[in-house]
Write a protein that holds these residues in place. Structure first.
Motif, mmCIF file in Angstrom:
data_model
loop_
_atom_site.group_PDB
_atom_site.id
_atom_site.type_symbol
_atom_site.label_atom_id
_atom_site.label_comp_id
_atom_site.label_asym_id
_atom_site.label_seq_id
_atom_site.Cartn_x
_atom_site.Cartn_y
_atom_site.Cartn_z
ATOM 1 N N ALA A 33 74.580 15.718 154.975
ATOM 2 C CA ALA A 33 74.577 17.126 155.386
ATOM 3 C C ALA A 33 73.202 17.766 155.231
ATOM 4 N N ALA A 34 72.287 17.106 154.523
ATOM 5 C CA ALA A 34 70.999 17.723 154.185
ATOM 6 C C ALA A 34 69.948 17.430 155.244
ATOM 7 N N ASN A 35 68.941 18.322 155.346
ATOM 8 C CA ASN A 35 67.798 17.937 156.167
ATOM 9 C C ASN A 35 66.588 17.530 155.322
ATOM 10 N N SER A 36 66.669 17.740 154.010
ATOM 11 C CA SER A 36 65.691 17.094 153.136
ATOM 12 C C SER A 36 66.387 16.701 151.826
ATOM 13 N N THR A 37 65.803 15.755 151.129
ATOM 14 C CA THR A 37 66.451 15.258 149.916
ATOM 15 C C THR A 37 65.427 15.093 148.801
ATOM 16 N N LEU A 38 65.854 15.489 147.595
ATOM 17 C CA LEU A 38 65.059 15.196 146.403
ATOM 18 C C LEU A 38 65.752 14.075 145.654
ATOM 19 N N VAL A 39 65.059 12.997 145.444
ATOM 20 C CA VAL A 39 65.626 11.888 144.693
ATOM 21 C C VAL A 39 65.040 11.945 143.276
ATOM 22 N N CYS A 40 65.922 12.176 142.306
ATOM 23 C CA CYS A 40 65.431 12.416 140.942
ATOM 24 C C CYS A 40 65.381 11.135 140.119
ATOM 25 N N ARG B 168 63.328 13.919 155.885
ATOM 26 C CA ARG B 168 62.257 13.693 154.903
ATOM 27 C C ARG B 168 62.821 13.818 153.498
ATOM 28 N N TRP B 169 62.134 13.159 152.578
ATOM 29 C CA TRP B 169 62.569 13.190 151.193
ATOM 30 C C TRP B 169 61.393 13.012 150.259
ATOM 31 N N ALA B 170 61.599 13.427 149.037
ATOM 32 C CA ALA B 170 60.553 13.278 148.026
ATOM 33 C C ALA B 170 61.202 12.788 146.743
ATOM 34 N N ILE B 171 60.385 12.222 145.881
ATOM 35 C CA ILE B 171 60.891 11.812 144.573
ATOM 36 C C ILE B 171 60.567 12.921 143.590
ATOM 37 N N ALA B 172 61.582 13.375 142.862
ATOM 38 C CA ALA B 172 61.345 14.372 141.814
ATOM 39 C C ALA B 172 61.287 13.640 140.481
ATOM 40 N N LEU B 173 60.140 13.664 139.858
ATOM 41 C CA LEU B 173 59.983 13.015 138.549
ATOM 42 C C LEU B 173 60.387 14.036 137.495
#
Lengths: 240, 266
Positions: free
Chosen positions: A129-136, A167-172
């Protein structure tokens, strides 16, 4: 503005998904946006953390075709609680795109999906459902393993041109650069996933205390380190 | 002495490798659950999409009759949908379910807890495969499941328990007529339902055996008739003057069988 839909996922538990999801929601609501947190976790922590009733009708009802009223946590900040209803058969048998369809018309500028640990079909509902994702992930190999599984799934979805985030990013999460593991984490992720942006959320007791005291982060301590870091995350979401 | 630690980045490297390996398992599981979903037997009411093209307008009176029947018996015949939940057959039933939800939500909740509507899911996408969609719709309109007399009796019993009465003619006010309700539910004529029910009452009164409407007798007669027709058609085919031995013996056997069948049917 177009609706921003962000999934917060990790696969691993206890890495700070809910803290990041609710903190980010508070930050963005504070910027004047209408923000809805959709909790996909059967443990229903998001509503609790935001100081609302975690047992009120929520995400499971939304997915069953009802229109539950989101709970107001602060001006512009709303939440749909998770709950044990989410593990029922009727939710399990949903198509991964079902949440995407019901969320799109909701009148919010930002929708944040707080995905559960472990339960893949629920996580998938949020991610699709998302258009961006944060992968923690935090600085532990088990968390990196969980994040890796999510990242692999994301890139496969995109490669197959299936519905889901572009698009997605890694959240540290909970990073303290005085520790050697934490130092190595960023370097290793940069090597393993060179094309994925990395956003750092430093270890901050205020984040933990805001959750524990059940006060939205910006009402708890708007100038804390965690809030600053989450503002940068919001910046990435809105402006890439 | 403190134990010497390994290099942290090597540890993270191992973790990313394992993540890639587990990813393959994740894929297998996802495929499986996708397959399971395509075999689901219920669908949320508001997720069922109307048919792309309506070939037959919905008759309001029929919808109302269906509401009564669904109230009493639930949805006996599931709706037919495609993989995306688009309706293929059952526009009247769907309309009736929606009407039931509006008019008596309590009954609706009881019959369809959690808004789950029984469906039969066909393994194609109606938008892609419109020809198939039409075929399903037509097939559903032509053929209905044939209820055995036993099943009809069972349904009647349930309806009687719900205060439906076997009255002749129009039911009085407040009374509910069993025959029409049952007829609508299973898609046959009221006349047929009444006949089945009256047979049953005769049998229970002690009238025995030779009723030509009993299922086995009926089926036997039907098969014999079919055989007779086929044999006649076979024998009517012009034959060459010199038959082979095999053909001649077949011809003779056919004639024998035909006469036996005809005798038996008398």
């Amino acid at each position: 503005m177009t609706q921003q839909r962000i999934a917060i996922a990790a696969r691993k538990g206890g890495v700070g998904k809910t803290t990041i999801a609710c903190g980010l929601a508070s930050v963005m609501a504070n910027q004047g946006k209408q923000v809805l947190v959709i909790d996909l976790d059967p443990q229903s922590n998001a509503a609790y953390v935001l100081g609302t009733n975690p047992t009120a009708p929520g995400t499971a009802n939304l997915l069953s075709g009802e229109s539950p009223e989101p709970l107001k946590a602060a001006p512009g900040l709303y939440v749909l609680p998770g709950g044990s209803d989410l593990v029922g058969y009727s939710i399990q048998s949903l198509d991964p795109e079902d949440l995407a369809d019901v969320v799109k018309p909701l009148p919010y500028d930002v929708v944040i999906f707080d995905c559960p640990p472990g339960v893949e079909y629920l996580e998938r509902l949020g991610v699709v459902a998302a258009n961006s994702t944060l992968v923690c992930t935090d600085a532990h190999p088990l968390a990196v393993m969980g994040a890796g599984r999510v990242l692999n799934e994301l890139s496969l979805r995109k490669q197959k041109e299936r519905r889901g985030p572009q698009r997605w990013a890694i959240a540290l999460s909970r990073i303290d650069l005085r520790r050697s593991m934490d130092q190595a984490l960023d370097k290793q992720l940069a090597e393993a996933y060179p094309d994925i942006p990395r956003l750092m959320i430093r270890q901050d007791a205020s984040l933990a205390w805001a959750s524990a005291e059940r006060i939205p982060l910006m009402d708890y301590e708007a100038s804390c380190r965690g809030a600053k870091d989450l503002e940068k995350v919001a910046e990435w979401i809105l402006n890439g | 002495m403190a134990r010497k630690r390994q290099d942290a980045s090597a540890l993270f490297g191992k973790a990313t490798d394992v993540a890639a390996e587990i990813h393959h398992q994740d894929q297998v599981i996802e495929k499986k659950s996708e397959r399971d979903r395509s075999q689901r037997t219920t669908f949320l009411l508001n997720r069922i999409e109307k048919r792309l093209q309506d070939t037959r307008p919905v008759k309001e009176s029929h919808v109302k009759e269906l509401v009564n029947s669904i109230t009493a018996l639930g949805l006996i015949e599931p709706l037919v949908v495609d993989q995306k939940g688009r309706l293929l057959a059952g526009a009247h039933r769907l309309a009736a379910i929606s009407l039931l939800k509006e008019t008596s939500s309590e009954v609706y909740e009881q019959q369809f807890p959690g808004n789950q509507i029984p469906v039969r899911m066909m393994p194609f996408d109606a938008e892609v495969d419109q020809q198939m969609a039409l075929q399903v719709e037509l097939a559903e309109n032509e053929k209905r499941v044939n209820y055995s007399r036993d099943q009809i009796q069972q349904l009647a019993k349930r309806l009687r328990a719900l205060d439906y009465r076997d009255t002749k003619g129009r039911p009085k006010q407040g009374e509910k007529a069993l025959g029409p309700a049952l007829a609508v539910a299973i898609g046959v004529s009221t006349r047929y339902v009444r006949r089945v029910l009256s047979e049953q009452s005769q049998i229970s009164k002690g009238a025995t055996g030779e009723n030509r409407n009993l299922v086995p007798i009926f089926n036997r007669t039907k098969s014999l008739k079919r055989l007779e027709t086929s044999l006649l058609a076979f024998l009517a085919i012009p034959k060459p003057e010199s038959l082979t031995k095999q053909d001649a013996s077949l011809e003779k056997a056919a004639i024998d069988l035909l006469s036996k069948i005809q005798k038996n049917m008398k």
